[in-house]
Scaffold this motif. Structure first.
Motif, PDB file in Angstrom:
ATOM      1  N   ILE A  21      33.242  30.125  41.577  1.00  0.00           N
ATOM      2  CA  ILE A  21      33.174  31.816  42.214  1.00  0.00           C
ATOM      3  C   ILE A  21      33.640  32.833  42.056  1.00  0.00           C
ATOM      4  CG2 ILE A  21      33.792  31.619  44.312  1.00  0.00           C
ATOM      5  CD1 ILE A  21      33.899  29.429  45.938  1.00  0.00           C
ATOM      6  N   ILE A  22      34.952  32.331  41.433  1.00  0.00           N
ATOM      7  CA  ILE A  22      35.669  33.547  40.535  1.00  0.00           C
ATOM      8  C   ILE A  22      34.963  34.030  39.333  1.00  0.00           C
ATOM      9  CG2 ILE A  22      38.035  33.998  38.886  1.00  0.00           C
ATOM     10  CD1 ILE A  22      38.347  32.895  41.543  1.00  0.00           C
ATOM     11  N   GLY A  23      34.747  33.412  38.337  1.00  0.00           N
ATOM     12  CA  GLY A  23      33.110  33.806  37.217  1.00  0.00           C
ATOM     13  C   GLY A  23      31.909  34.740  38.300  1.00  0.00           C
ATOM     14  N   ILE A  24      31.629  34.350  38.749  1.00  0.00           N
ATOM     15  CA  ILE A  24      30.457  35.130  39.545  1.00  0.00           C
ATOM     16  C   ILE A  24      31.083  36.513  40.041  1.00  0.00           C
ATOM     17  CG2 ILE A  24      28.941  35.621  41.542  1.00  0.00           C
ATOM     18  CD1 ILE A  24      28.385  32.640  41.104  1.00  0.00           C
ATOM     19  N   SER A  25      32.814  36.622  41.233  1.00  0.00           N
ATOM     20  CA  SER A  25      33.599  37.483  41.414  1.00  0.00           C
ATOM     21  C   SER A  25      33.471  38.506  40.069  1.00  0.00           C
ATOM     22  CB  SER A  25      34.938  37.018  41.747  1.00  0.00           C
ATOM     23  OG  SER A  25      34.858  38.352  42.447  1.00  0.00           O
ATOM     24  N   PHE A  26      34.493  38.075  39.540  1.00  0.00           N
ATOM     25  CA  PHE A  26      34.468  38.645  37.860  1.00  0.00           C
ATOM     26  C   PHE A  26      33.526  39.506  37.321  1.00  0.00           C
ATOM     27  CE2 PHE A  26      38.470  38.701  35.454  1.00  0.00           C
ATOM     28  CZ  PHE A  26      39.148  37.939  35.646  1.00  0.00           C
ATOM     29  N   PHE A  27      32.354  38.879  37.411  1.00  0.00           N
ATOM     30  CA  PHE A  27      30.798  40.167  37.071  1.00  0.00           C
ATOM     31  C   PHE A  27      29.950  40.540  37.978  1.00  0.00           C
ATOM     32  CE2 PHE A  27      31.704  36.192  33.870  1.00  0.00           C
ATOM     33  CZ  PHE A  27      31.154  37.305  32.814  1.00  0.00           C
ATOM     34  N   THR A  28      30.683  41.005  39.373  1.00  0.00           N
ATOM     35  CA  THR A  28      29.593  41.311  39.935  1.00  0.00           C
ATOM     36  C   THR A  28      31.165  42.525  41.275  1.00  0.00           C
ATOM     37  OG1 THR A  28      30.134  39.431  42.186  1.00  0.00           O
ATOM     38  CG2 THR A  28      28.245  39.872  40.554  1.00  0.00           C
ATOM     39  N   SER A  29      32.577  42.267  40.312  1.00  0.00           N
ATOM     40  CA  SER A  29      33.169  43.747  40.780  1.00  0.00           C
ATOM     41  C   SER A  29      33.329  44.500  40.186  1.00  0.00           C
ATOM     42  CB  SER A  29      34.674  42.685  41.072  1.00  0.00           C
ATOM     43  OG  SER A  29      35.222  41.837  41.130  1.00  0.00           O
ATOM     44  N   THR A  30      32.922  45.422  41.104  1.00  0.00           N
ATOM     45  CA  THR A  30      33.388  47.074  40.534  1.00  0.00           C
ATOM     46  C   THR A  30      34.872  47.265  39.928  1.00  0.00           C
ATOM     47  OG1 THR A  30      32.023  47.276  42.689  1.00  0.00           O
ATOM     48  CG2 THR A  30      32.766  49.151  41.219  1.00  0.00           C
ATOM     49  N   GLY A  31      34.098  47.960  38.433  1.00  0.00           N
ATOM     50  CA  GLY A  31      35.906  48.152  38.243  1.00  0.00           C
ATOM     51  C   GLY A  31      36.500  47.525  37.144  1.00  0.00           C
ATOM     52  N   LEU A  32      36.000  46.214  37.054  1.00  0.00           N
ATOM     53  CA  LEU A  32      36.224  45.369  36.086  1.00  0.00           C
ATOM     54  C   LEU A  32      36.054  45.755  34.901  1.00  0.00           C
ATOM     55  CD1 LEU A  32      36.754  42.378  35.278  1.00  0.00           C
ATOM     56  CD2 LEU A  32      34.580  41.961  35.463  1.00  0.00           C
ATOM     57  N   ILE A  33      35.270  46.685  34.019  1.00  0.00           N
ATOM     58  CA  ILE A  33      35.678  46.802  32.497  1.00  0.00           C
ATOM     59  C   ILE A  33      36.785  47.646  32.481  1.00  0.00           C
ATOM     60  CG2 ILE A  33      34.523  47.625  30.521  1.00  0.00           C
ATOM     61  CD1 ILE A  33      33.735  44.962  31.424  1.00  0.00           C
ATOM     62  N   SER A  34      36.592  48.699  33.212  1.00  0.00           N
ATOM     63  CA  SER A  34      38.139  49.554  33.176  1.00  0.00           C
ATOM     64  C   SER A  34      39.314  49.092  33.310  1.00  0.00           C
ATOM     65  CB  SER A  34      37.436  50.825  33.997  1.00  0.00           C
ATOM     66  OG  SER A  34      37.726  50.660  35.505  1.00  0.00           O
ATOM     67  N   SER A  35      39.074  48.429  34.252  1.00  0.00           N
ATOM     68  CA  SER A  35      40.877  48.111  34.507  1.00  0.00           C
ATOM     69  C   SER A  35      40.743  47.082  33.348  1.00  0.00           C
ATOM     70  CB  SER A  35      40.757  47.157  35.748  1.00  0.00           C
ATOM     71  OG  SER A  35      39.801  48.270  37.222  1.00  0.00           O
ATOM     72  N   VAL A  36      40.178  46.156  33.490  1.00  0.00           N
ATOM     73  CA  VAL A  36      40.857  45.238  31.887  1.00  0.00           C
ATOM     74  C   VAL A  36      41.016  45.361  30.434  1.00  0.00           C
ATOM     75  CG1 VAL A  36      39.818  43.298  30.564  1.00  0.00           C
ATOM     76  CG2 VAL A  36      39.387  42.967  32.643  1.00  0.00           C
ATOM     77  N   THR A  37      40.161  47.382  30.514  1.00  0.00           N
ATOM     78  CA  THR A  37      40.702  47.726  29.417  1.00  0.00           C
ATOM     79  C   THR A  37      41.757  48.473  29.505  1.00  0.00           C
ATOM     80  OG1 THR A  37      38.044  48.534  28.909  1.00  0.00           O
ATOM     81  CG2 THR A  37      39.739  50.084  27.945  1.00  0.00           C
ATOM     82  N   ASN A  38      42.012  49.057  30.610  1.00  0.00           N
ATOM     83  CA  ASN A  38      43.051  49.933  31.160  1.00  0.00           C
ATOM     84  C   ASN A  38      44.705  48.087  31.133  1.00  0.00           C
ATOM     85  OD1 ASN A  38      42.383  52.352  31.540  1.00  0.00           O
ATOM     86  ND2 ASN A  38      41.689  51.893  33.850  1.00  0.00           N
ATOM     87  N   PHE A  39      44.570  47.523  31.416  1.00  0.00           N
ATOM     88  CA  PHE A  39      45.503  46.605  30.958  1.00  0.00           C
ATOM     89  C   PHE A  39      45.566  46.023  29.813  1.00  0.00           C
ATOM     90  CE2 PHE A  39      46.764  42.291  31.112  1.00  0.00           C
ATOM     91  CZ  PHE A  39      47.437  42.212  32.475  1.00  0.00           C
ATOM     92  N   GLY A  40      44.784  46.135  28.505  1.00  0.00           N
ATOM     93  CA  GLY A  40      44.329  45.827  27.623  1.00  0.00           C
ATOM     94  C   GLY A  40      45.872  46.920  26.879  1.00  0.00           C
TER      95      GLY A  40
END
Length: 282
Positions: free
Chosen positions: A191-210
């Motif tokens: 469930i979490i994996g599907i949510s990760f790949f379908t959540s809007t803004g994942l890449i930008s948020s993870v990049t900003n976080f890093g």
């Protein structure tokens, strides 16, 4: 090492302490005009998701979209009723956890985190569910359904990382229990994996976080004092399974409580220009 058990009197004192802390938090939230402020962010953000509007992606963190499906009820109920439900659910989790605790290690964890429970009580922050879901998982980890409590905590990245430490501790001390948990854990992480790949803004948020993680603001976001509530639970797992000397456990949680208190005030001063000016320029 012999485990130290607690009696009903200690449980009643703990329940009373948490009720008093919540009442103090309620009073402070009203006095400082913060009544339900964090709950409002959670409520409006979930509502915005279902109305196809901008959701909670403020810089370095965001909610995974499965969280919005769990909270679709916000479309049906007004915020005031939702706030009441939040309080009822939170205190039900407190009740079912506390009434079943029997080891003094868990008792120490609650007392060490009373300051953080106060912070949650002032703003009605739903992040308290993260810590409580971990505790429910710890309490009912021998039941097949226990991993599904984690769905109340994995809507943010940092609790998933904290659970990684818990997983390693269980792997070392209770491998036979882990085998029972694997089907449920696999279901949750699917469930979490599907949510990760379908959540809007994942890449930008993870990049900003890093990018901001090792800056002052990144460290503050990652190690906010309220987040200690769930970061400290792997330590609770360790002391519980290892059954370290009770005097040593008491010292550990006293040190933890002091550090949390001092760091909390430091962050409060750093994040409040008004308070900072009052303290240092008066």
């Amino acid at each position: 090492m012999e485990k130290v058990y607690i009696g009903q009197r200690s449980i009643l004192i703990l329940i009373s302490s948490i009720i008093v802390i919540q009442l103090i938090g309620l009073a402070l939230s009203i006095i400082n005009d913060h009544f339900g402020s964090d709950f409002s962010i959670y409520y409006e953000n979930t509502k915005a998701f279902w109305l196809n509007q901008e959701t909670y992606q403020m810089g370095d963190f965001f909610y995974l979209n499965y969280f919005y499906f769990l909270n679709a009820w916000v479309l049906l109920l007004p915020k005031s009723i939702g706030l009441i439900l939040h309080l009822i659910l939170t205190n039900l989790m407190f009740y079912y956890i506390i009434k079943n605790i029997n080891l003094v290690y868990e008792l120490y964890w609650f007392y060490a985190n009373l300051f953080l429970i106060l912070i949650y009580s002032i703003t009605f922050n739903t992040d308290i569910w993260i810590a409580l879901s971990f505790l429910l998982f710890l309490k009912y980890r021998r039941r097949w359904y226990s991993p599904f409590f984690l769905l109340l905590s994995f809507f943010k990245i940092t609790p998933i990382l904290a659970f990684g430490l818990i997983f390693l501790i269980i792997l070392y001390y209770e491998r036979e229990i882990l085998i029972k948990l694997l089907p449920g854990l696999m279901g949750v992480f699917i469930i979490i994996g599907i949510s990760f790949f379908t959540s809007t803004g994942l890449i930008s948020s993870v990049t900003n976080f890093g990018n901001s993680l090792f800056t002052d603001m990144g460290i503050i976001v990652f190690f906010q004092p309220p987040h200690f509530c769930w970061w400290s639970i792997p330590l609770l797992f360790y002391t519980k399974f290892k059954a370290i000397d009770i005097k040593m456990a008491k010292k550990v949680w006293i040190i933890y409580a002091c550090l949390t208190l001092f760091y909390g005030f430091y962050i409060l001063i750093q994040s409040s220009s008004v308070l900072s000016d009052y303290l240092f320029n008066s």
